[in-house]
Design a protein around this motif. Structure first.
Motif, PDB file in Angstrom:
ATOM      1  N   ILE A 107     -28.717  36.686  23.118  1.00 20.84           N
ATOM      2  CA  ILE A 107     -28.463  35.126  23.840  1.00 20.84           C
ATOM      3  C   ILE A 107     -29.784  35.363  24.579  1.00 20.84           C
ATOM      4  O   ILE A 107     -29.983  36.071  26.020  1.00 20.84           O
ATOM      5  CB  ILE A 107     -27.716  34.497  24.442  1.00 20.84           C
ATOM      6  CG1 ILE A 107     -27.280  33.158  24.839  1.00 20.84           C
ATOM      7  CG2 ILE A 107     -26.484  35.024  25.682  1.00 20.84           C
ATOM      8  CD1 ILE A 107     -26.108  32.081  25.099  1.00 20.84           C
ATOM      9  N   LEU A 123     -23.452  38.193  23.078  1.00 18.27           N
ATOM     10  CA  LEU A 123     -22.216  37.060  22.545  1.00 18.27           C
ATOM     11  C   LEU A 123     -21.770  38.851  21.244  1.00 18.27           C
ATOM     12  O   LEU A 123     -22.366  39.808  20.850  1.00 18.27           O
ATOM     13  CB  LEU A 123     -22.551  36.117  21.526  1.00 18.27           C
ATOM     14  CG  LEU A 123     -23.266  34.741  21.915  1.00 18.27           C
ATOM     15  CD1 LEU A 123     -24.108  33.713  20.898  1.00 18.27           C
ATOM     16  CD2 LEU A 123     -22.452  34.378  23.867  1.00 18.27           C
ATOM     17  N   LEU A 131     -18.311  33.405  15.080  1.00 21.63           N
ATOM     18  CA  LEU A 131     -18.542  32.269  16.718  1.00 21.63           C
ATOM     19  C   LEU A 131     -19.071  31.259  15.522  1.00 21.63           C
ATOM     20  O   LEU A 131     -19.763  31.141  15.008  1.00 21.63           O
ATOM     21  CB  LEU A 131     -19.031  33.191  17.222  1.00 21.63           C
ATOM     22  CG  LEU A 131     -18.415  34.191  18.421  1.00 21.63           C
ATOM     23  CD1 LEU A 131     -19.950  34.702  19.427  1.00 21.63           C
ATOM     24  CD2 LEU A 131     -17.753  33.849  19.455  1.00 21.63           C
ATOM     25  N   TYR A 133     -21.064  27.524  17.385  1.00 20.35           N
ATOM     26  CA  TYR A 133     -21.848  26.647  18.635  1.00 20.35           C
ATOM     27  C   TYR A 133     -22.363  24.660  18.044  1.00 20.35           C
ATOM     28  O   TYR A 133     -22.861  24.628  16.892  1.00 20.35           O
ATOM     29  CB  TYR A 133     -22.436  27.435  19.478  1.00 20.35           C
ATOM     30  CG  TYR A 133     -22.098  28.593  19.932  1.00 20.35           C
ATOM     31  CD1 TYR A 133     -21.368  28.537  21.428  1.00 20.35           C
ATOM     32  CD2 TYR A 133     -22.037  30.175  19.319  1.00 20.35           C
ATOM     33  CE1 TYR A 133     -20.732  29.673  21.768  1.00 20.35           C
ATOM     34  CE2 TYR A 133     -21.850  30.886  20.010  1.00 20.35           C
ATOM     35  CZ  TYR A 133     -21.216  30.535  21.225  1.00 20.35           C
ATOM     36  OH  TYR A 133     -20.136  31.893  21.806  1.00 20.35           O
ATOM     37  N   SER A 148     -22.881  28.771  25.471  1.00 18.29           N
ATOM     38  CA  SER A 148     -21.601  29.751  25.827  1.00 18.29           C
ATOM     39  C   SER A 148     -20.836  29.285  26.720  1.00 18.29           C
ATOM     40  O   SER A 148     -21.247  28.934  27.135  1.00 18.29           O
ATOM     41  CB  SER A 148     -22.125  30.624  24.842  1.00 18.29           C
ATOM     42  OG  SER A 148     -22.963  31.635  26.345  1.00 18.29           O
ATOM     43  N   ASN A 149     -19.449  29.520  26.469  1.00 13.26           N
ATOM     44  CA  ASN A 149     -18.729  29.387  27.224  1.00 13.26           C
ATOM     45  C   ASN A 149     -18.286  30.090  28.606  1.00 13.26           C
ATOM     46  O   ASN A 149     -18.820  29.761  29.536  1.00 13.26           O
ATOM     47  CB  ASN A 149     -16.992  29.424  27.119  1.00 13.26           C
ATOM     48  CG  ASN A 149     -17.344  28.404  26.180  1.00 13.26           C
ATOM     49  OD1 ASN A 149     -17.257  27.436  26.160  1.00 13.26           O
ATOM     50  ND2 ASN A 149     -15.358  28.534  25.711  1.00 13.26           N
TER      51      ASN A 149
END
Length: 167
Positions: A107, A123, A131, A133, A148-149
């Motif tokens: 990322i 990630l 995942l 998003y 992203s969290n």
């Protein structure tokens, strides 16, 4: 199991009340929000395939939407006319799916070129069973912006050769 003197309905209400109390006192989910909903819709891609006996109202309940929203997303003029086998989109938000087979995924900050060496973090799709998003932007071909969290807003490379799917 002995008779507690409660009917099934009273027992069900007690359990829901207990769940509601937990919801109010903690970060647990409210079970009342999930009653009558299909927790596992037919597709994770935001589409539902019409089954015999389905109505737009039934589908809306299954996917957690409204009849008006489904009609808008699918450009349905008559809410009473849908066909078995028809694909009904229920989520018009574009998403990117990172495959479970990927050990790591770079990322990048949004203000630099998305090339090896510029990454801000990695990630871990494999660790989380894949995942997903929401796509916030598409700044260039095969690059999408996500939030992203753990790392905040960033760009990821999603060419078809990577195994990522955008839809």
């Amino acid at each position: 199991m002995g008779n507690t003197g409660r009917s099934f309905g009273q027992h069900l209400h007690f359990e829901l009340h207990k769940g509601k109390w937990n919801y109010d006192k903690s970060n647990a989910v409210d079970p009342e929000k999930y009653l009558g909903r299909d927790l596992y819709p037919q597709s994770s891609s935001g589409e539902y395939t019409v089954q015999p006996g389905d109505t737009l109202s039934v589908i809306a309940k299954k996917v957690g939407s409204s009849v008006d929203e489904l009609a808008r997303i699918n450009n349905i003029k008559n809410e009473n006319v849908i066909q078995v086998g028809q694909k009904i989109k229920y989520d018009d938000v574009e998403k990117v799916y990172l495959p479970v087979t990927a050990d790591s995924w770079r990322i990048y900050p949004t203000n630099v070129a998305p090339v090896k060496g510029n990454e801000m973090a990695f990630l871990n799709p494999k660790k989380f069973g894949g995942l997903v998003y929401e796509v916030l932007d598409k700044p260039q071909k095969d690059v999408v912006t996500i939030n992203s969290n753990d790392f905040g807003k960033g760009n990821i490379y999603v060419a078809p050769s990577t195994g990522a799917e955008v839809n």
